[in-house]
Design a protein around this motif. Sequence first.
Motif: not given
Length: 140
Positions: A1-22
């Motif tokens: 599971m991955y989380r994307h954050f902005d510059k201020s640390g706000a959570l933008l998105y949560v998702g799951i994948t077996t290939a995080p870089a892709a």
Amino acid sequence: MYRHFDKSGALLYVGITTAPAARLRQHLKASDWRDQINDVSTIWFDRRSDAEQAERTAIQNERPIHNRVHKVDNHAKRIAAHLGDSFFLDHLGMTKSCLRFAKVQGTFGSKWYRMIVENADGLDIPLEAFRFKKISDGDQ
């Protein structure tokens, strides 16, 4: 599971994948919020079912800005339940797949705004229930 954050640390998105870089490359190519991504964190699970449950819980509890699926405030489901599927299929001519997509995403396309609001019979219809095009400062 991955989380994307902005510059201020706000959570933008949560998702799951077996290939995080892709998956990150996909977000950077196609997501309208791609320029906001500043940091990514990853948590690994042994079973996909555990990752799916963690993702669902994270979206509902942490309320990332850009997730649509698994949100508690699914406006499209609430509106469709009030108006009935037949309103969308028969009155608006929406396809079953379009209605199903709206219910999964939690929002309707902006072209349906006027007809839905006019037939809502007092139901609160927030603008967030629709996918309006965002206007950047340069477009004004």
